[in-house]
Write a protein that holds these residues in place. Structure first.
Motif, PDB file in Angstrom:
ATOM      1  N   ASP A  77      12.488  -6.024  -5.005  1.00 42.54           N
ATOM      2  CA  ASP A  77      12.000  -5.425  -3.764  1.00 42.54           C
ATOM      3  C   ASP A  77      10.628  -6.010  -3.424  1.00 42.54           C
ATOM      4  O   ASP A  77      10.075  -6.825  -4.170  1.00 42.54           O
ATOM      5  N   SER A  78      10.102  -5.566  -2.286  1.00 42.15           N
ATOM      6  CA  SER A  78       8.735  -5.911  -1.893  1.00 42.15           C
ATOM      7  C   SER A  78       8.150  -4.738  -1.136  1.00 42.15           C
ATOM      8  O   SER A  78       8.885  -3.939  -0.528  1.00 42.15           O
ATOM      9  N   VAL A  79       6.836  -4.622  -1.164  1.00 43.99           N
ATOM     10  CA  VAL A  79       6.178  -3.512  -0.494  1.00 43.99           C
ATOM     11  C   VAL A  79       4.803  -3.971  -0.024  1.00 43.99           C
ATOM     12  O   VAL A  79       4.116  -4.723  -0.725  1.00 43.99           O
ATOM     13  N   ASN A  80       4.440  -3.555   1.191  1.00 42.20           N
ATOM     14  CA  ASN A  80       3.100  -3.817   1.694  1.00 42.20           C
ATOM     15  C   ASN A  80       2.159  -2.721   1.205  1.00 42.20           C
ATOM     16  O   ASN A  80       2.505  -1.528   1.253  1.00 42.20           O
ATOM     17  N   VAL A  81       0.994  -3.091   0.744  1.00 42.66           N
ATOM     18  CA  VAL A  81       0.058  -2.142   0.147  1.00 42.66           C
ATOM     19  C   VAL A  81      -1.313  -2.292   0.798  1.00 42.66           C
ATOM     20  O   VAL A  81      -1.838  -3.406   0.915  1.00 42.66           O
ATOM     21  N   ASP A  82      -1.875  -1.158   1.227  1.00 42.09           N
ATOM     22  CA  ASP A  82      -3.269  -1.109   1.669  1.00 42.09           C
ATOM     23  C   ASP A  82      -4.071  -0.410   0.567  1.00 42.09           C
ATOM     24  O   ASP A  82      -3.957   0.799   0.379  1.00 42.09           O
ATOM     25  N   LEU A  83      -4.848  -1.179  -0.158  1.00 46.73           N
ATOM     26  CA  LEU A  83      -5.591  -0.660  -1.302  1.00 46.73           C
ATOM     27  C   LEU A  83      -6.823   0.119  -0.844  1.00 46.73           C
ATOM     28  O   LEU A  83      -7.480  -0.241   0.137  1.00 46.73           O
ATOM     29  N   ASP A  84      -7.129   1.199  -1.570  1.00 49.69           N
ATOM     30  CA  ASP A  84      -8.412   1.863  -1.357  1.00 49.69           C
ATOM     31  C   ASP A  84      -9.524   0.895  -1.727  1.00 49.69           C
ATOM     32  O   ASP A  84      -9.350   0.042  -2.602  1.00 49.69           O
ATOM     33  N   PRO A  85     -10.682   0.995  -1.066  1.00 51.99           N
ATOM     34  CA  PRO A  85     -11.782   0.077  -1.395  1.00 51.99           C
ATOM     35  C   PRO A  85     -12.143   0.145  -2.874  1.00 51.99           C
ATOM     36  O   PRO A  85     -12.084   1.214  -3.497  1.00 51.99           O
ATOM     37  N   PHE A  86     -12.516  -0.993  -3.420  1.00 50.34           N
ATOM     38  CA  PHE A  86     -12.964  -1.035  -4.810  1.00 50.34           C
ATOM     39  C   PHE A  86     -14.388  -0.492  -4.897  1.00 50.34           C
ATOM     40  O   PHE A  86     -15.264  -0.888  -4.131  1.00 50.34           O
TER      41      PHE A  86
END
Length: 275
Positions: A77-86
Motif C-alpha cells: 500500500d501507500s499513504v500520504n502523511v503530514d507529519l507534526d513539526p519536529f
C-alpha cells in the motif's frame, strides 16, 4: 508516522511485523516525487525505524511492498502523511518569568511565564506541560505561531490589563512561582524536556527591582545554556514585556564549553558522565 529526529521517522503499524531481513527493500519514503535515500531501516515489533542521510520534510508519501505479519499475511500500500513539526530541546524556550509581581509597577499583580517559539512552524502544545516544583499545568488547546511569543498565566489573570491585550493563555492549574527561585520545565507530549531554567532572585542584578513588580527577562533566546548571565531584570517601565520581545534583548551567545560535573559507576561495565 512521527519524527524521532530531523532525519529519522518512526512508522507504527497495526500489527507486529514479521519481516526481519532487508526491511529497506520493503519501505520507501517519497517527497515531491523524489525517493528519500535511507541510511538505515530497522524493525521493532509494530514499528519501523527509518533514518535518512538528510532531513525529512513534513509532507511525505510512505509506500511498502511485501510487509507481512506473523500469520504470513502480506500487505502492499501507500499513504500520504503530514507529519507534526519536529520539536527538540530549544525549539521553544522560556523567555520571561514574572515570579514576584507585588508591588505592581504597571502590569497586573499576576505571575506569568512567557515562552518563545524559535521554529518556523506553528506548534500545537497539546499534551505539553509547564512544571514548577511539584506543580504542573497542561497546555492543551494552546498554539504558538512561528517566531512568536505566548504568555502563560492563571485563568483569572489572563483577562487582566496587558496580559489580556497580548492574548495570554489562562491555565486552570498554573503552578506557583516562588519569589526566591525554582526550576521551571517545559515538556512536550512525549515528556521530552523542551526548555528548562532554574531561576533565582539573585538574577535581577538590581536590589530595588528584586523587591517585586519586575520580571526576569532573557537576553538572548538563542542561548540555551540557561546561565545567570543570560537573564536580568526587565527594563520596561511597566515591569515586564509579556507577549513580545524582551526589553533587554541582545546578542549573548553561549561561549562556555561543556565541563564534567560528575562521574558515577552504572553497573559492572558502564559509567555515567554528567555534564
Amino acid at each position: 508516522a512521527s519524527y524521532k529526529e530531523h532525519n529519522a521517522l518512526t512508522l507504527k503499524f497495526s500489527e507486529e511485523i514479521a519481516n526481519e531481513e532487508a526491511p529497506e527493500n520493503i519501505i520507501r519514503i517519497w517527497a515531491n516525487g523524489q525517493k528519500i535515500p535511507h541510511q538505515s531501516v530497522s524493525v521493532d515489533g509494530r514499528e519501523i525505524y527509518f533514518e535518512s542521510v538528510n532531513n525529512i520534510p513534513r509532507h511525505i508519501t510512505v509506500t511498502w511492498t511485501g510487509l507481512t505479519d506473523s500469520e504470513g499475511n502480506s500487505s502492499r500500500d501507500s499513504v500520504n502523511v503530514d507529519l507534526d513539526p519536529f520539536v527538540d530541546f530549544g525549539s521553544v524556550v522560556i523567555n520571561e518569568i514574572m515570579a514576584d509581581p507585588t508591588p505592581a509597577v504597571g502590569l497586573p499583580e499576576c505571575e506569568y511565564v512567557e515562552v518563545f517559539n524559535r521554529t518556523a512552524d506553528t506548534l500545537s502544545l497539546n499534551g505539553w506541560l509547564l512544571k514548577v516544583g511539584n506543580g504542573a499545568a497542561s497546555l492543551n488547546g494552546i498554539t504558538i505561531l512561528p517566531n512568536q511569543y505566548r504568555t502563560l498565566t492563571t485563568t483569572s489573570c489572563s483577562t487582566q490589563g496587558e496580559l489580556a491585550n497580548v492574548g495570554a493563555a489562562g491555565l486552570p492549574s498554573f503552578p506557583s512561582l516562588p519569589n526566591s527561585g525554582a526550576t521551571i520545565i517545559l515538556s512536550d507530549k512525549t515528556a521530552k524536556t523542551i526548555s528548562t531554567v532554574t531561576y533565582s532572585s539573585n538574577w535581577y542584578g538590581d536590589s530595588q527591582k528584586a523587591d517585586g513588580g519586575y520580571s526576569l527577562e532573557k537576553l538572548d533566546a538563542g542561548n540555551l545554556s540557561e546561565e545567570p548571565n543570560n537573564w536580568m531584570a526587565s527594563n520596561e517601565p511597566f515591569g515586564g514585556s509579556p507577549g513580545r520581545e524582551t526589553s533587554v534583548k541582545q546578542d549573548n551567545p553561549d561561549t562556555e564549553p561543556p565541563t564534567i560535573l560528575s562521574v558515577s559507576i552504572n553497573g559492572s561495565s558502564y559509567l555515567t558522565v554528567n555534564f
